[in-house]
Design a protein around this motif. Structure first.
Motif, PDB file in Angstrom:
ATOM      1  N   LYS A 251       0.801  -1.184   0.071  1.00 21.37           N
ATOM      2  CA  LYS A 251       0.161   0.047  -0.071  1.00 21.37           C
ATOM      3  C   LYS A 251       0.928   1.160   0.046  1.00 21.37           C
ATOM      4  O   LYS A 251       0.554   2.077  -0.776  1.00 21.37           O
ATOM      5  N   THR A 252       1.993   1.273   0.767  1.00 25.57           N
ATOM      6  CA  THR A 252       2.666   2.471   0.883  1.00 25.57           C
ATOM      7  C   THR A 252       4.023   2.348   0.569  1.00 25.57           C
ATOM      8  O   THR A 252       4.519   1.350   0.020  1.00 25.57           O
ATOM      9  N   ALA A 253       4.749   3.302   0.346  1.00 23.52           N
ATOM     10  CA  ALA A 253       6.033   3.479  -0.285  1.00 23.52           C
ATOM     11  C   ALA A 253       7.244   2.715   0.687  1.00 23.52           C
ATOM     12  O   ALA A 253       6.789   2.708   1.696  1.00 23.52           O
ATOM     13  N   PRO A 254       8.068   2.011   0.069  1.00 16.32           N
ATOM     14  CA  PRO A 254       8.732   1.045   0.511  1.00 16.32           C
ATOM     15  C   PRO A 254       9.866   1.995   1.491  1.00 16.32           C
ATOM     16  O   PRO A 254      10.389   3.005   1.211  1.00 16.32           O
ATOM     17  N   MET A 255      10.000   1.686   2.946  1.00 16.41           N
ATOM     18  CA  MET A 255      10.537   2.467   3.830  1.00 16.41           C
ATOM     19  C   MET A 255      11.960   1.841   4.301  1.00 16.41           C
ATOM     20  O   MET A 255      12.803   2.718   5.072  1.00 16.41           O
ATOM     21  N   THR A 256      12.276   1.015   3.595  1.00 14.00           N
ATOM     22  CA  THR A 256      13.879   0.530   3.846  1.00 14.00           C
ATOM     23  C   THR A 256      14.325   0.163   2.554  1.00 14.00           C
ATOM     24  O   THR A 256      13.829   0.039   1.359  1.00 14.00           O
ATOM     25  N   VAL A 257      15.771   0.241   2.452  1.00 17.09           N
ATOM     26  CA  VAL A 257      16.578   0.055   1.247  1.00 17.09           C
ATOM     27  C   VAL A 257      16.503  -1.196   0.730  1.00 17.09           C
ATOM     28  O   VAL A 257      16.059  -1.436  -0.461  1.00 17.09           O
ATOM     29  N   ALA A 258      16.028  -2.419   1.412  1.00 14.83           N
ATOM     30  CA  ALA A 258      15.692  -3.656   0.769  1.00 14.83           C
ATOM     31  C   ALA A 258      14.370  -3.696   0.175  1.00 14.83           C
ATOM     32  O   ALA A 258      14.475  -4.116  -0.978  1.00 14.83           O
ATOM     33  N   GLU A 259      13.695  -3.090   0.755  1.00 13.46           N
ATOM     34  CA  GLU A 259      12.081  -3.155   0.400  1.00 13.46           C
ATOM     35  C   GLU A 259      12.089  -2.314  -0.834  1.00 13.46           C
ATOM     36  O   GLU A 259      11.395  -2.571  -1.890  1.00 13.46           O
ATOM     37  N   TYR A 260      12.926  -1.015  -0.774  1.00 14.26           N
ATOM     38  CA  TYR A 260      12.802  -0.319  -1.964  1.00 14.26           C
ATOM     39  C   TYR A 260      13.376  -0.779  -3.330  1.00 14.26           C
ATOM     40  O   TYR A 260      13.056  -0.908  -4.564  1.00 14.26           O
ATOM     41  N   ARG A 261      14.698  -1.518  -3.086  1.00 16.93           N
ATOM     42  CA  ARG A 261      15.335  -2.642  -4.058  1.00 16.93           C
ATOM     43  C   ARG A 261      14.519  -3.311  -4.958  1.00 16.93           C
ATOM     44  O   ARG A 261      14.316  -3.390  -5.847  1.00 16.93           O
ATOM     45  N   THR A 262      13.702  -4.059  -4.127  1.00 15.68           N
ATOM     46  CA  THR A 262      12.722  -4.893  -4.560  1.00 15.68           C
ATOM     47  C   THR A 262      11.724  -4.607  -5.359  1.00 15.68           C
ATOM     48  O   THR A 262      11.287  -4.897  -6.385  1.00 15.68           O
ATOM     49  N   ALA A 263      11.176  -3.324  -4.672  1.00 15.20           N
ATOM     50  CA  ALA A 263      10.182  -2.526  -5.432  1.00 15.20           C
ATOM     51  C   ALA A 263      10.344  -2.074  -6.682  1.00 15.20           C
ATOM     52  O   ALA A 263       9.662  -2.221  -7.646  1.00 15.20           O
ATOM     53  N   ILE A 264      11.558  -1.520  -6.698  1.00 18.71           N
ATOM     54  CA  ILE A 264      11.953  -0.571  -7.929  1.00 18.71           C
ATOM     55  C   ILE A 264      12.618  -1.477  -8.864  1.00 18.71           C
ATOM     56  O   ILE A 264      12.201  -1.401 -10.203  1.00 18.71           O
ATOM     57  N   ASP A 265      12.919  -2.604  -8.675  1.00 17.96           N
ATOM     58  CA  ASP A 265      13.682  -3.770  -9.578  1.00 17.96           C
ATOM     59  C   ASP A 265      12.228  -4.278  -9.990  1.00 17.96           C
ATOM     60  O   ASP A 265      12.289  -4.503 -11.564  1.00 17.96           O
TER      61      ASP A 265
END
Length: 270
Positions: A251-265
């Motif tokens: 639902k919300t923007a990823p708030m950790t580097v690991a979550e962000y990397r998974t989501a952006i990839d």
């Protein structure tokens, strides 16, 4: 410090602007704090004590009146109102839309945790960023810091895109980002203090003058209107190809580097 924190001075400035708008290229922010809605009630005694006359005079707020100011678009922007702000390598195939409010505490947490990862991706050409600034917290918390900070960010953008990114990082930093209830960003002196941590802005007279004169106030309002029309209701929000880039909660923007990397990839492959 600018005198715009004096409500009486702000009222005087707006009245002069109303009368002299056609002759002024831009107004000064030096006398800036208009009473947002002030009523003057006069009681007039009528001969023989017949009765009283009540006169109300509602004055427009500073930012309400700023909607009619001349639009000055920062450099490195496009679009009729200069509200399209795209940063990154021109040959980057994908664009990440980033919706943030300068006063947003969750945006600050995101920037402090994930911001450097985003900046590196942009520098590496993985994608571009389109920045959309919001000011809704000013309405929710009764203030003007979001608008004022967004205007100052416009002044930084006019210097360079790197200055804009570095200034944005500084504003959201743990050292300088205030509590949501503390409207520190309304003060020009505070915004300039934060800017002095950015090499390109430190001692930059043109930048300082733009902040104190409110050169990009109208632009900040137009940018905020762009956010309001986007359909996005919360910050930070990230989108790529029209789809939200979200963390593990879906639902919300990823708030950790690991979550962000998974989501952006995942978004880059989409």
């Amino acid at each position: 410090m600018s005198k715009r924190n004096s409500q009486a001075s702000k009222m005087a400035a707006r009245e002069r602007l109303r009368q002299e708008r056609e002759r002024e290229a831009r107004r000064t922010k030096v006398k800036r704090q208009v009473v947002v809605a002030c009523s003057v009630v006069g009681v007039l005694a009528i001969a023989g004590g017949i009765g009283y006359t009540v006169v109300q005079n509602n004055k427009p707020g500073y930012w309400e009146a700023a909607k009619d100011d001349k639009l000055v678009k920062p450099a490195h922007t496009t679009g009729a109102k200069g509200t399209t702000v795209v940063i990154g390598k021109s040959d980057a195939a994908k664009t990440l839309e980033m919706y943030e409010d300068p006063r947003c505490p969750i945006c600050a947490s995101f920037e402090q945790t994930v911001g450097s990862t985003v900046d590196k991706d942009v520098a590496d050409g993985k994608y571009k960023i389109r920045y959309i600034g919001a000011t809704f917290i000013d309405n929710n918390a009764q203030g003007e810091g979001s608008k004022n900070a967004l205007s100052a960010m416009g002044a930084a953008l006019n210097v360079s895109t790197d200055a804009f990114l570095e200034y944005k990082t500084a504003l959201y930093s743990a050292k300088y980002h205030p509590e949501e209830s503390d409207d520190k960003f309304k003060d020009d002196a505070y915004l300039i203090k934060v800017a002095d941590t950015v090499d390109a802005l430190k001692g930059n007279k043109e930048f300082r003058k733009a902040v104190e004169d409110g050169t990009y106030d109208r632009w900040a309002l137009d940018m905020s209107e762009t956010f309001d029309k986007s359909g996005v209701s919360a910050t930070p929000t990230l989108k790529m190809d029209g789809k939200a880039v979200v963390g593990s909660d879906g639902k919300t923007a990823p708030m950790t580097v690991a979550e962000y990397r998974t989501a952006i990839d995942k978004a880059l492959k989409g």
